[in-house]
Scaffold this active site. Structure first.
Site, PDB file in Angstrom:
ATOM      1  N   ASP A 180       4.798   9.298  -7.696  1.00 24.57           N
ATOM      2  CA  ASP A 180       5.450  10.247  -7.164  1.00 24.57           C
ATOM      3  C   ASP A 180       7.060  10.195  -7.486  1.00 24.57           C
ATOM      4  OD1 ASP A 180       3.371  10.798  -5.556  1.00 24.57           O
ATOM      5  OD2 ASP A 180       4.441  10.454  -3.740  1.00 24.57           O
ATOM      6  N   HIS A 238     -32.994  16.314  -4.826  1.00 24.06           N
ATOM      7  CA  HIS A 238     -33.195  17.358  -3.698  1.00 24.06           C
ATOM      8  C   HIS A 238     -33.703  16.709  -2.231  1.00 24.06           C
ATOM      9  CE1 HIS A 238     -35.075  21.098  -1.866  1.00 24.06           C
ATOM     10  NE2 HIS A 238     -36.159  20.441  -1.624  1.00 24.06           N
ATOM     11  N   THR A 242       3.300   4.506   0.758  1.00 24.06           N
ATOM     12  CA  THR A 242       3.391   5.695   1.379  1.00 24.06           C
ATOM     13  C   THR A 242       1.973   6.225   1.781  1.00 24.06           C
ATOM     14  OG1 THR A 242       5.249   6.666   0.546  1.00 24.06           O
ATOM     15  CG2 THR A 242       4.006   8.248   1.709  1.00 24.06           C
ATOM     16  N   GLY A 255       0.595  -1.091  -0.233  1.00 26.48           N
ATOM     17  CA  GLY A 255       0.034  -0.050  -0.113  1.00 26.48           C
ATOM     18  C   GLY A 255       0.804   1.267   0.000  1.00 26.48           C
TER      19      GLY A 255
END
Ligand SMILES: Cc1cc2nc3c(=O)[nH]c(=O)nc-3n(C[C@H](O)[C@H](O)[C@H](O)COP(=O)(O)OP(=O)(O)OC[C@H]3O[C@@H](n4cnc5c(N)ncnc54)[C@H](O)[C@@H]3O)c2cc1C
Length: 452
Positions: free
Chosen positions: A309, A440, A41, A39
């Site tokens: 990353d 709504h 960081t 999994g």
């Protein structure tokens, strides 16, 4: 040498998991190697533990609203070890979920270090030091990122990064947070809501510098209401651990200020984890911002891809996963997956949250686009009023009658941004948005006002 894999993935974070699942679903033989926790960081030191903690502090802070709703409860108190247990339990569930996903998909897993030897060979070494050479058609690098350190600052028992702070076992009575961007502000929210005295020190002249100014201003007000001291345009000079506290010296308005606290947390960004020797030996091109890739996420070496990353840019889990799907798609001859950095939604999980996709008003103005900005307030929404959600608004940016960006500040912003991400990434027109029928009463009805 063992069997030849279609794909070896190095790194079991969101990027590695997404590519493994998709490639295996398309009948490719996939091996994924992870040296630490399944999994990555995200599960162990990022998205998941922080959100588990923030859900605790939010419930605690929200107790104050209950009285207004006619619910009286005995005085609430904090059991920090129990909060930590919740964090650990959620991390465990997430890590087990990652392992189950890989097992269900039929992905082979190995726990240890993966080292690329050539574009078709990876050396795997386990914790005992035993290694084997593995053969593969394709390799995907998904090494992730690490905290960015400030020069001259040494980590200690009281001077921590986001990795270390997650192991804290007692609630600090005070904490200095260096860096007022996403991670810093999330931790500031958590600690302040539980009652720690929080001081943010930020070198720029505002917090959350990449997000819409008005949204960041609303968050700033909320943090101040939580008694967070926010020092912007303040330059850290030194930070020392005295053994029983930390002492910070900084420059603000031409004057030196000194602040002491129990702990200091460095949130000064993250940098890609670049195993430079390995990259250089293989001739893979990179800069300090990340490994260079083309539109298929392939490096300059055919058959070696890099995602997440480690490629720099927006360091976010869902972006990493989308990049990984492109790799799996490319390997499997399926070009359905694509990626545009402009359409990656980003969220600051403070209270209120800030969520954005696409252009901010400022960026559109800086690029000289003729734009229309439409705002819709939480105060005009009956569910926001009934549930005492406080202030908040959505700000949409239109160009040539098409939606090119949206930022939401307020409760549930992280979920509310999802439909807007679909709208912005498809550049829906005002005309199309007018036919978007929303149930709504819901908070989502704030969107009915953006096209009037
Ligand atoms: C405090 C914090 C909060 C965050 N919150 C969010 C959030 O709310 N939302 C969001 O989208 N993002 C968030 N992020 C960012 C997110 O965690 C990263 O963007 C994401 O994890 C990147 O995924 P990745 O797969 O590229 O890398 P990682 O998740 O870093 O995974 C890389 C993995 O590779 C392994 N590895 C590295 N080298 C090797 C090797 N040689 N052999 C074997 N294994 C290796 C590492 O052990 C690691 O497990 C947060 C980050 C932090 C620090």
């Amino acid at each position: 040498m063992s069997e030849k894999f279609d794909l070896i993935i190095i790194g079991g974070g969101p990027a590695g998991l997404a590519a493994a699942e998709l490639a295996a679903a398309k009948k490719k033989s996939v091996l994924i190697i992870e040296k630490d926790g399944w999994g990555g960081t995200c599960t162990h030191r990022g998205c998941i533990p922080t959100k588990a903690l923030l859900s605790c502090s939010k419930y605690y802070a929200d107790l104050k609203k209950l009285k207004r709703m006619g619910i009286n409860i005995a005085e609430a108190s904090i059991d920090f070890p129990a909060i930590k247990k919740h964090q650990q339990q959620i991390v465990k569930v997430s890590a087990l979920g990652a392992q189950k996903l890989l097992a269900d998909a039929g992905v082979e897993t190995k726990q240890g270090i993966g080292e690329i030897i050539s574009s078709s060979e990876v050396r795997f070494t386990d914790a005992s030091g035993k290694s084997e050479l593995l053969s593969t058609q394709n390799i995907m690098i998904a090494w992730g990122s690490v905290p960015q350190m400030l020069p001259g600052i040494t980590l200690s028992e009281r001077i921590l990064t986001s990795d270390g702070i997650l192991n804290l076992n007692s609630l600090p009575s005070s904490i200095i947070i260096v860096g007022g961007s996403v991670i810093g502000v999330e931790f500031a929210t958590f600690f302040a809501e539980l009652g720690s005295k929080v001081t943010i020190v930020e070198i720029l002249d505002r917090i959350i510098p990449l997000e819409d100014q008005e949204c960041a201003d609303l968050l700033r007000q909320e943090l101040i209401r939580l008694d967070v001291a926010i020092n912007t345009a303040t330059k850290l000079e030194s930070l020392k651990d005295t053994g029983s506290s930390v002492v910070m010296v900084a420059q603000k308005d031409g004057k030196q200020i000194e602040i002491s606290a129990d702990y200091a947390l460095l949130c000064t960004g993250r940098k890609p984890l670049l195993n430079r020797e390995e990259l250089e030996k293989l001739g893979i091109e990179y800069t300090k911002a990340g490994i260079k890739v083309d539109k298929n996420m392939m490096t300059n070496i055919a058959g070696i891809y890099a995602v997440g990353d480690v490629t720099g840019g927006m360091m976010l889990a869902h972006r990493a996963a989308q990049q990984a799907k492109i790799v799996a798609g490319h390997i499997c001859g399926d070009s359905d997956f694509s990626y545009n950095e402009n359409f990656i939604p980003s969220v600051v999980y403070s209270h209120p949250q800030i969520a954005r996709v696409g252009y901010t008003q400022k960026r559109a103005e800086e690029e000289g686009l003729s734009i229309e900005v439409v705002k819709s307030q939480f105060s005009a929404n009956i569910i926001a009023r009934a549930e005492l959600m406080g202030q908040g608004f959505v700000k949409t940016v239109f160009h040539d009658e098409k939606i090119i960006g949206a930022t939401i500040v307020g409760e549930e912003a992280s979920d509310l941004i999802a439909p807007l991400a679909l709208a912005v990434s498809n550049e829906l027109s005002k005309k199309q948005l007018r036919n978007w029928v929303i149930p709504h009463p819901t908070l989502s009805e704030i969107f009915t006002h953006i096209t009037v």
